[in-house]
Design an enzyme around this catalytic site. Sequence first.
Site, PDB file in Angstrom:
ATOM      1  N   LYS A  71       2.883  11.527 -11.034  1.00  0.00           N
ATOM      2  CA  LYS A  71       2.214  10.661 -11.907  1.00  0.00           C
ATOM      3  C   LYS A  71       2.755   9.286 -12.159  1.00  0.00           C
ATOM      4  CE  LYS A  71      -0.691  13.814 -14.761  1.00  0.00           C
ATOM      5  NZ  LYS A  71      -1.037  14.352 -15.998  1.00  0.00           N
ATOM      6  N   GLU A 102      -4.809  17.096 -11.174  1.00  0.00           N
ATOM      7  CA  GLU A 102      -5.198  17.536 -12.457  1.00  0.00           C
ATOM      8  C   GLU A 102      -6.725  17.760 -12.820  1.00  0.00           C
ATOM      9  OE1 GLU A 102      -2.744  15.906 -15.882  1.00  0.00           O
ATOM     10  OE2 GLU A 102      -4.450  16.544 -16.943  1.00  0.00           O
ATOM     11  N   LYS A 138       7.258  23.427 -13.055  1.00  0.00           N
ATOM     12  CA  LYS A 138       6.033  22.140 -12.919  1.00  0.00           C
ATOM     13  C   LYS A 138       5.883  22.403 -11.495  1.00  0.00           C
ATOM     14  CE  LYS A 138       5.226  17.682 -13.768  1.00  0.00           C
ATOM     15  NZ  LYS A 138       5.114  16.372 -14.593  1.00  0.00           N
ATOM     16  N   HIS A 148       8.300  10.973 -28.073  1.00  0.00           N
ATOM     17  CA  HIS A 148       7.302  11.640 -27.365  1.00  0.00           C
ATOM     18  C   HIS A 148       7.509  13.174 -27.581  1.00  0.00           C
ATOM     19  CE1 HIS A 148       4.392  12.689 -24.375  1.00  0.00           C
ATOM     20  NE2 HIS A 148       5.296  13.405 -23.745  1.00  0.00           N
ATOM     21  N   GLU A 168       9.870  19.605 -24.095  1.00  0.00           N
ATOM     22  CA  GLU A 168       9.147  19.692 -22.758  1.00  0.00           C
ATOM     23  C   GLU A 168       9.517  20.942 -22.223  1.00  0.00           C
ATOM     24  OE1 GLU A 168       6.405  18.069 -21.941  1.00  0.00           O
ATOM     25  OE2 GLU A 168       6.588  15.998 -22.791  1.00  0.00           O
ATOM     26  N   HIS A 171      -0.020  13.228 -28.634  1.00  0.00           N
ATOM     27  CA  HIS A 171      -0.519  11.718 -28.400  1.00  0.00           C
ATOM     28  C   HIS A 171      -1.229  11.106 -29.440  1.00  0.00           C
ATOM     29  CE1 HIS A 171      -0.663  12.612 -23.944  1.00  0.00           C
ATOM     30  NE2 HIS A 171       0.832  12.075 -24.301  1.00  0.00           N
ATOM     31  N   HIS A 207       0.157  18.226 -26.131  1.00  0.00           N
ATOM     32  CA  HIS A 207      -0.061  16.911 -26.009  1.00  0.00           C
ATOM     33  C   HIS A 207      -1.138  16.308 -26.690  1.00  0.00           C
ATOM     34  CE1 HIS A 207       3.419  17.533 -23.290  1.00  0.00           C
ATOM     35  NE2 HIS A 207       3.623  16.120 -22.801  1.00  0.00           N
ATOM     36  N   ARG A 226      -3.509  22.023 -13.869  1.00  0.00           N
ATOM     37  CA  ARG A 226      -2.268  20.956 -14.342  1.00  0.00           C
ATOM     38  C   ARG A 226      -2.449  20.719 -15.694  1.00  0.00           C
ATOM     39  NH1 ARG A 226       0.305  16.141 -10.792  1.00  0.00           N
ATOM     40  NH2 ARG A 226       1.767  15.582 -12.515  1.00  0.00           N
ATOM     41  N   ARG A 270       0.931  -1.112   0.051  1.00  0.00           N
ATOM     42  CA  ARG A 270       0.018   0.078   0.105  1.00  0.00           C
ATOM     43  C   ARG A 270       0.832   1.152  -0.021  1.00  0.00           C
ATOM     44  NH1 ARG A 270      -2.919  -3.055   3.905  1.00  0.00           N
ATOM     45  NH2 ARG A 270      -4.715  -4.041   2.853  1.00  0.00           N
ATOM     46  N   ASN A 312      -0.101  19.881 -20.235  1.00  0.00           N
ATOM     47  CA  ASN A 312      -0.320  18.996 -21.872  1.00  0.00           C
ATOM     48  C   ASN A 312      -0.318  19.878 -22.916  1.00  0.00           C
ATOM     49  OD1 ASN A 312      -0.655  16.612 -20.007  1.00  0.00           O
ATOM     50  ND2 ASN A 312      -2.751  17.245 -19.448  1.00  0.00           N
TER      51      ASN A 312
HETATM   52  P1  NAD Z   1      13.016   6.147 -21.660  1.00  0.00           P
HETATM   53  O1  NAD Z   1      12.982   5.982 -20.227  1.00  0.00           O
HETATM   54  O2  NAD Z   1      12.532   5.123 -22.554  1.00  0.00           O
HETATM   55  O3  NAD Z   1      14.236   6.628 -21.916  1.00  0.00           O
HETATM   56  C1  NAD Z   1      14.863   6.757 -23.265  1.00  0.00           C
HETATM   57  C2  NAD Z   1      16.138   5.901 -23.543  1.00  0.00           C
HETATM   58  O4  NAD Z   1      17.206   6.337 -23.189  1.00  0.00           O
HETATM   59  C3  NAD Z   1      15.906   4.445 -23.038  1.00  0.00           C
HETATM   60  O5  NAD Z   1      16.361   3.480 -23.967  1.00  0.00           O
HETATM   61  C4  NAD Z   1      16.834   4.418 -21.835  1.00  0.00           C
HETATM   62  O6  NAD Z   1      17.505   3.246 -21.199  1.00  0.00           O
HETATM   63  C5  NAD Z   1      17.967   5.445 -22.248  1.00  0.00           C
HETATM   64  N1  NAD Z   1      18.681   6.205 -21.180  1.00  0.00           N
HETATM   65  C6  NAD Z   1      18.015   6.697 -20.227  1.00  0.00           C
HETATM   66  N2  NAD Z   1      19.073   7.416 -19.478  1.00  0.00           N
HETATM   67  C7  NAD Z   1      20.169   7.508 -20.277  1.00  0.00           C
HETATM   68  C8  NAD Z   1      21.505   7.911 -20.058  1.00  0.00           C
HETATM   69  N3  NAD Z   1      21.762   8.890 -18.984  1.00  0.00           N
HETATM   70  N4  NAD Z   1      22.248   7.930 -20.976  1.00  0.00           N
HETATM   71  C9  NAD Z   1      22.182   6.733 -22.015  1.00  0.00           C
HETATM   72  N5  NAD Z   1      20.820   6.285 -22.092  1.00  0.00           N
HETATM   73  C10 NAD Z   1      19.867   6.606 -21.381  1.00  0.00           C
HETATM   74  O7  NAD Z   1      12.115   7.410 -22.160  1.00  0.00           O
HETATM   75  P2  NAD Z   1      11.910   9.057 -21.446  1.00  0.00           P
HETATM   76  O8  NAD Z   1      11.669   9.798 -22.485  1.00  0.00           O
HETATM   77  O9  NAD Z   1      12.857   9.224 -20.502  1.00  0.00           O
HETATM   78  O10 NAD Z   1      10.515   8.748 -20.825  1.00  0.00           O
HETATM   79  C11 NAD Z   1       9.231   8.327 -21.624  1.00  0.00           C
HETATM   80  C12 NAD Z   1       8.348   7.971 -20.712  1.00  0.00           C
HETATM   81  O11 NAD Z   1       7.979   9.000 -19.512  1.00  0.00           O
HETATM   82  C13 NAD Z   1       6.962   7.410 -21.300  1.00  0.00           C
HETATM   83  O12 NAD Z   1       6.676   6.078 -20.712  1.00  0.00           O
HETATM   84  C14 NAD Z   1       5.853   8.656 -20.899  1.00  0.00           C
HETATM   85  O13 NAD Z   1       4.803   8.045 -20.753  1.00  0.00           O
HETATM   86  C15 NAD Z   1       6.536   9.024 -19.385  1.00  0.00           C
HETATM   87  N6  NAD Z   1       6.266  10.375 -18.976  1.00  0.00           N
HETATM   88  C16 NAD Z   1       5.834  10.446 -17.860  1.00  0.00           C
HETATM   89  C17 NAD Z   1       5.430  11.639 -17.468  1.00  0.00           C
HETATM   90  C18 NAD Z   1       4.902  11.940 -15.975  1.00  0.00           C
HETATM   91  O14 NAD Z   1       4.343  13.094 -15.347  1.00  0.00           O
HETATM   92  N7  NAD Z   1       4.950  10.833 -15.128  1.00  0.00           N
HETATM   93  C19 NAD Z   1       5.615  12.815 -18.155  1.00  0.00           C
HETATM   94  C20 NAD Z   1       6.144  12.690 -19.397  1.00  0.00           C
HETATM   95  C21 NAD Z   1       6.492  11.368 -19.928  1.00  0.00           C
HETATM   96  N1  GLY Z   2       3.525  15.338 -17.656  1.00  0.00           N
HETATM   97  C1  GLY Z   2       2.060  16.108 -17.323  1.00  0.00           C
HETATM   98  C2  GLY Z   2       1.870  16.134 -15.963  1.00  0.00           C
HETATM   99  O1  GLY Z   2       2.797  15.673 -15.202  1.00  0.00           O
HETATM  100  O2  GLY Z   2       0.843  16.398 -15.429  1.00  0.00           O
END
Ligand code: NAD
Ligand code: GLY
Length: 371
Positions: A150, A244, A234, A272, A192, A259, A255, A248, A128, A252
């Site tokens: 998130k 949100e 942020k 992305h 971003e 998306h 987005h 918030r 939990r 987006n």
């Molecule tokens: P990712 O986590 O897939 O990383 C991109 C690539 O870079 C991967 O292959 C990873 O292994 C590699 N990598 C990571 N750090 C590295 C480093 N320092 N050196 C070399 N390679 C490295 O992609 P991302 O763009 O970081 O994240 C995308 C994800 O984030 C999606 O799933 C998306 O839904 C999520 N997201 C979440 C939020 C949120 O608020 N929670 C906001 C935006 C995106």
């Molecule tokens: N990436 C959008 C949010 O965190 O609300």
Amino acid sequence: MTRSPVSEKTVTVDLGEKSYPIYIGKNILPEFGVYVKRKVTGPKVLVVTNPTVNNLYGKVVADSLQRSGYEVSIGEVPDGESYKSLDSARLLYDIAFENNLDRSCAIIALGGGVIGDLAGFVAATYMRGIPFIQVPTTLLAQVDSSVGGKVAVNHPKGKNIIGAFYQPKMVFADTGTLSTLAQREVRGGMAEVIKYGIIWDPAFFNYLEESHTLIKEMDTGALIHIVETSCSIKARVVEQDETEQGIRAILNYGHTFGHALEALTGYKRYIHGEAVAIGMVTAADAAVKLEMLDSAVRERIEKVINLYELPVKSKKLSVDDVIESMGHDKKVKAGRVRYVLPEEIGQVNIVTDISYDILTEILTERLTGND
Ligand code: NAD
Ligand code: GLY
């Protein structure tokens, strides 16, 4: 001898009892354990990562945690968005259980947004909820996904469908890790960063416009400045609207269109940030059509996105498919699509529904590229 903490900048996310610091600096990972000690009382931590990041930074993180007295286990999942899944969560629950993690212990996400979302989801649900720490290693994760709570895994029917709002106890962003990141991923993260300038901060947008050479050279001070400013913006938004219900949604910006492009190209053609970049220009087109935005400002938005070598046009797609896909966006409320549209640099507004004719006109223009 205990070395003194070395974080260059600290941003606080002020959420009452759930408040937490974001530490930002270059090459601060060796000191990580000292910071964890302030937050985690238990003897054990589980570091969730993937092989790519583990090979690069797993040892420095584990060594630092061990120097601070923690028993460290590593939960490795394969690299890739498709592993942000319930199957991966289940594997990590097993590892946490086998290592007897309890609520005094912590789960640490070491990686990009995929790892952060997955590890956060596991932390939110194992027993939990146990303490959770983000160590973001992509630019996108440092400026966006590690902040704000998130957490989620994907479902075959959609991205981030199973999740929670679950704030970390701390975020520890080492900009030195960005030196190993693929250039394309750095550019994606910049989308971003540009977003924050457009939705909130004209001075920051000016800075991004003027300092593009320095930023693209990955200058230490410039990187720390953009991560710090993005996290501060942020934080201010999330503090007002953690779950949100209202403001918030401005995060987006770009987005809703983005998306749809990602979904219609099977999450393969665009990363992305690239889809968001096209989405931000498309939203600016819509704002001009609705006479909310001066066309010179729209030009400026497109220019800055171009400066960071991000796409502004999508490959040819069916306009009707894009419109239909936007109707499936998670942010749709009671069947109505809400668009975040710019009014000026630093100011956006939420517009519910744009006529089919206007959408067709602007999308026809944007869906003609070869990117
Ligand atoms: P990712 O986590 O897939 O990383 C991109 C690539 O870079 C991967 O292959 C990873 O292994 C590699 N990598 C990571 N750090 C590295 C480093 N320092 N050196 C070399 N390679 C490295 O992609 P991302 O763009 O970081 O994240 C995308 C994800 O984030 C999606 O799933 C998306 O839904 C999520 N997201 C979440 C939020 C949120 O608020 N929670 C906001 C935006 C995106
Ligand atoms: N990436 C959008 C949010 O965190 O609300």
